[in-house]
Enzyme design. Structure first.
Site, PDB file in Angstrom:
ATOM      1  N   TYR A 100      -4.560  30.953  65.611  1.00  0.00           N
ATOM      2  CA  TYR A 100      -4.112  29.630  66.071  1.00  0.00           C
ATOM      3  C   TYR A 100      -4.893  28.453  65.486  1.00  0.00           C
ATOM      4  CZ  TYR A 100      -0.448  31.470  68.980  1.00  0.00           C
ATOM      5  OH  TYR A 100       0.715  32.065  69.397  1.00  0.00           O
ATOM      6  N   GLU A 142       0.484  35.487  75.421  1.00  0.00           N
ATOM      7  CA  GLU A 142       0.403  36.654  74.532  1.00  0.00           C
ATOM      8  C   GLU A 142      -0.685  37.636  74.988  1.00  0.00           C
ATOM      9  OE1 GLU A 142       0.269  34.722  70.643  1.00  0.00           O
ATOM     10  OE2 GLU A 142       2.249  33.891  71.083  1.00  0.00           O
TER      11      GLU A 142
HETATM   12  C1  HEM Z   1       1.562  26.718  68.875  1.00  0.00           C
HETATM   13  C2  HEM Z   1       1.759  27.256  67.698  1.00  0.00           C
HETATM   14  C3  HEM Z   1       2.992  28.029  67.322  1.00  0.00           C
HETATM   15  C4  HEM Z   1       4.306  27.768  67.613  1.00  0.00           C
HETATM   16  C5  HEM Z   1       4.863  26.594  68.406  1.00  0.00           C
HETATM   17  C6  HEM Z   1       5.090  28.824  67.002  1.00  0.00           C
HETATM   18  C7  HEM Z   1       6.468  28.925  67.082  1.00  0.00           C
HETATM   19  C8  HEM Z   1       7.222  29.950  66.550  1.00  0.00           C
HETATM   20  C9  HEM Z   1       8.659  30.069  66.654  1.00  0.00           C
HETATM   21  C10 HEM Z   1       9.570  29.098  67.370  1.00  0.00           C
HETATM   22  C11 HEM Z   1       9.021  31.205  66.015  1.00  0.00           C
HETATM   23  C12 HEM Z   1      10.438  31.753  65.844  1.00  0.00           C
HETATM   24  C13 HEM Z   1      10.722  32.703  66.949  1.00  0.00           C
HETATM   25  C14 HEM Z   1      12.023  33.437  66.776  1.00  0.00           C
HETATM   26  O1  HEM Z   1      12.222  34.018  65.707  1.00  0.00           O
HETATM   27  O2  HEM Z   1      12.800  33.448  67.710  1.00  0.00           O
HETATM   28  C15 HEM Z   1       7.825  31.810  65.498  1.00  0.00           C
HETATM   29  C16 HEM Z   1       7.799  32.978  64.768  1.00  0.00           C
HETATM   30  C17 HEM Z   1       6.706  33.390  64.061  1.00  0.00           C
HETATM   31  N1  HEM Z   1       5.431  32.911  64.173  1.00  0.00           N
HETATM   32 FE1  HEM Z   1       4.833  31.377  65.336  1.00  0.00          FE
HETATM   33  N2  HEM Z   1       4.265  29.704  66.372  1.00  0.00           N
HETATM   34  C18 HEM Z   1       2.973  29.254  66.535  1.00  0.00           C
HETATM   35  C19 HEM Z   1       1.830  29.856  66.057  1.00  0.00           C
HETATM   36  C20 HEM Z   1       1.826  30.897  65.175  1.00  0.00           C
HETATM   37  C21 HEM Z   1       0.624  31.449  64.578  1.00  0.00           C
HETATM   38  C22 HEM Z   1      -0.801  30.983  64.880  1.00  0.00           C
HETATM   39  C23 HEM Z   1       1.027  32.441  63.720  1.00  0.00           C
HETATM   40  C24 HEM Z   1       0.185  33.316  62.823  1.00  0.00           C
HETATM   41  C25 HEM Z   1      -0.608  32.813  61.888  1.00  0.00           C
HETATM   42  C26 HEM Z   1       2.488  32.530  63.808  1.00  0.00           C
HETATM   43  C27 HEM Z   1       3.280  33.431  63.113  1.00  0.00           C
HETATM   44  C28 HEM Z   1       4.636  33.578  63.285  1.00  0.00           C
HETATM   45  C29 HEM Z   1       5.444  34.546  62.558  1.00  0.00           C
HETATM   46  C30 HEM Z   1       4.935  35.499  61.469  1.00  0.00           C
HETATM   47  C31 HEM Z   1       6.747  34.429  63.053  1.00  0.00           C
HETATM   48  C32 HEM Z   1       7.983  35.264  62.623  1.00  0.00           C
HETATM   49  C33 HEM Z   1       8.973  34.549  61.824  1.00  0.00           C
HETATM   50  C34 HEM Z   1       8.713  34.500  60.352  1.00  0.00           C
HETATM   51  O3  HEM Z   1       7.825  35.187  59.823  1.00  0.00           O
HETATM   52  O4  HEM Z   1       9.463  33.761  59.706  1.00  0.00           O
HETATM   53  N3  HEM Z   1       2.924  31.588  64.692  1.00  0.00           N
HETATM   54  N4  HEM Z   1       6.742  31.037  65.844  1.00  0.00           N
END
Ligand code: HEM
Ligand SMILES: Cc1cc2nc3c(=O)[nH]c(=O)nc-3n(C[C@H](O)[C@H](O)[C@H](O)COP(=O)(O)OP(=O)(O)OC[C@H]3O[C@@H](n4cnc5c(N)ncnc54)[C@H](O)[C@@H]3O)c2cc1C
Length: 389
Positions: A100, A142
């Site tokens: 994060y 989480e």
């Molecule tokens: C507050 C911070 C964050 C928000 C608001 C956020 C939001 C989201 C959202 C809305 C999705 C799409 C969910 C879906 O597919 O229905 C997603 C997917 C994902 N998030 Fe986050 N996220 C955050 C932090 C992080 C962090 C810190 C990481 C890792 C470094 C991360 C890695 C991913 C990955 C790998 C996906 C899968 C989609 C892809 O690879 O295209 N996210 N996140």
């Protein structure tokens, strides 16, 4: 909560008034953010979906969620249902608390770069605090999910062997997977998915994708039914990789996750799928009928070819085995203009579970809403990132 993470009234105002400005620059900021993030942390390319990146899907999903959260910063609990759904996906992908601050740092940098001189120190401080507050909500939701593992569950990725491979249709293959360690498998809630680690011939990264568990729980295997994706001659990375696995090959999975999971006995079930969206609903239907044979289940499937679609024979067998299952199949091309759902509605307590392309889900939701079905009764899963608007 630590004092430094409290927002002053002034900061709340600043955040709220800057949300529309950031949203306007939304994609520019997040593109900048991802470019910088991957330059500083190339190892994160093993985690993020490259195809989504190329098509700007994930960029919009993260940014829009963040702006929605910021606009609601005083009552974040309203966003908890959305956070939970994302948290399931994050857990399934093994996103960890230490990720994060990395994301926060690069996001702040990107905001600063794109807004230029209009990014005052006050504004940046306010956003840094807001990000920390929002990140803490995700991290704590989480943490609960990481903790919540049954005895036979596992942490991280677990090795499975392809025990059996069955061609369902020209484009869809079912893989029956058993754990390599020979130990038992945890049960799962029908409708859940696993994350699979795939590889590409054109790079050295790992490619993670989700696949719904397509059979009922409490068996010696997990089954995935995977459609080979292809757009304009670009072959989908992981679906093609999975199709290429032979019986006996090893594949790594994280433990089941997701909230698209009906509860026992919560009324009549109405399941609506299009295309490969049939996978979680088949699991749901089989499991619901096995545990509650008299439960009224309606299953409506829309397909490109009603004579050949994934899991067809299994669904037909189920329909002949259970009188309480009403099963209807429509040809998407010839019947789609007629896609009427009026006849599915009755006076009973009904819960609707919809899975398919976003356009299909939206169309069904709209129809149900017009028929007076309340939002609480409607649940959906899509196979692409959700893009909250
Ligand atoms: C507050 C911070 C964050 C928000 C608001 C956020 C939001 C989201 C959202 C809305 C999705 C799409 C969910 C879906 O597919 O229905 C997603 C997917 C994902 N998030 Fe986050 N996220 C955050 C932090 C992080 C962090 C810190 C990481 C890792 C470094 C991360 C890695 C991913 C990955 C790998 C996906 C899968 C989609 C892809 O690879 O295209 N996210 N996140
Ligand atoms: C919760 C969940 C459950 C799922 N369950 C299932 C399931 O049960 N069965 C199933 O088959 N799938 C399922 N999916 C979808 C699955 O996760 C993958 O998204 C799907 O298999 C495609 O992945 P891929 O790596 O093959 O394609 P990707 O490489 O991710 O590409 C996706 C699409 O974009 C196209 N593409 C890639 N790069 C470009 C580019 N540069 N320009 C234009 N187009 C491009 C590809 O051709 C492909 O059609 C599920 C997804 C989720 C989120």
């Amino acid at each position: 909560m630590e004092m430094s993470k409290q927002l002053s009234e002034q900061q709340v105002e600043l955040i709220k008034s800057s949300v529309p400005v950031l949203a306007e620059h939304g994609l520019t900021i997040t593109k900048r953010f991802y470019a910088d993030l991957f330059e500083a942390h190339p190892e994160l390319l093993n985690l993020f979906n490259h195809a989504n990146q190329k098509q700007d899907k994930q960029q919009q999903a993260l940014a829009n969620t963040l702006y929605a959260a910021a606009a609601n910063i005083e009552n974040l609990e309203e966003l908890l249902p959305v956070v939970k759904q994302i948290a399931h996906k994050h857990r399934s992908l093994q996103v960890k608390p230490e990720h994060y601050p990395i994301v926060g740092e690069h996001l702040l940098e990107a905001i600063k770069k794109v807004l230029g001189s209009s990014a005052t120190n006050e504004l940046l401080d306010a956003w840094a605090n807001a990000y920390d507050i929002i990140a803490d909500v995700f991290i704590s939701v989480e943490a609960e999910l990481y903790k919540d593992t049954s005895e036979s569950s596992w942490e991280g990725f677990r090795r499975f062997i392809v025990q059996r491979k069955e061609q369902e249709t020209k484009e869809v293959v079912s893989l029956y997977l058993v754990p390599e360690d020979g130990k038992s498998l945890p049960t799962f809630e029908p409708g859940q998915y696993v994350t699979v680690k795939g590889y590409s011939q054109s790079d050295h990264y790992t490619h993670l994708r989700q696949y719904s568990l397509s059979d009922k729980p409490n068996q010696s295997y997990y089954r995935l039914s995977i459609k080979r994706e292809e757009t304009k001659d670009v072959q989908g990375t992981v679906s093609w990789y999975m199709h290429g696995l032979a019986e006996g090959a090893v594949v790594e999975l994280t433990a089941p996750a997701g909230e698209f999971t009906p509860e026992n006995g919560e009324g009549d079930l109405v399941l609506m799928s299009a295309g490969i969206g049939i996978t979680p609903l088949t699991s749901i239907a089989k499991s619901a009928l096995a545990t509650q044979p008299n439960r009224a289940v309606t299953f409506v499937h829309f397909t490109a070819n009603r004579n050949s679609y994934a899991l067809r024979s299994e669904m037909e067998e189920l329909a002949s085995a259970y009188q309480s299952l009403r099963y209807e199949v429509y040809d998407r091309d010839s019947d789609s203009s007629e896609m009427t759902v009026d006849h599915l509605i009755n006076e009973n307590e009904q819960q609707f579970y919809i899975c398919g392309p976003i356009s299909f889900v939206q169309q069904m939701e709209k129809k149900l809403q017009e028929l007076g079905v309340s939002q609480k009764q409607v649940h959906f899963e899509v196979f692409t990132p959700l893009i909250p608007v």
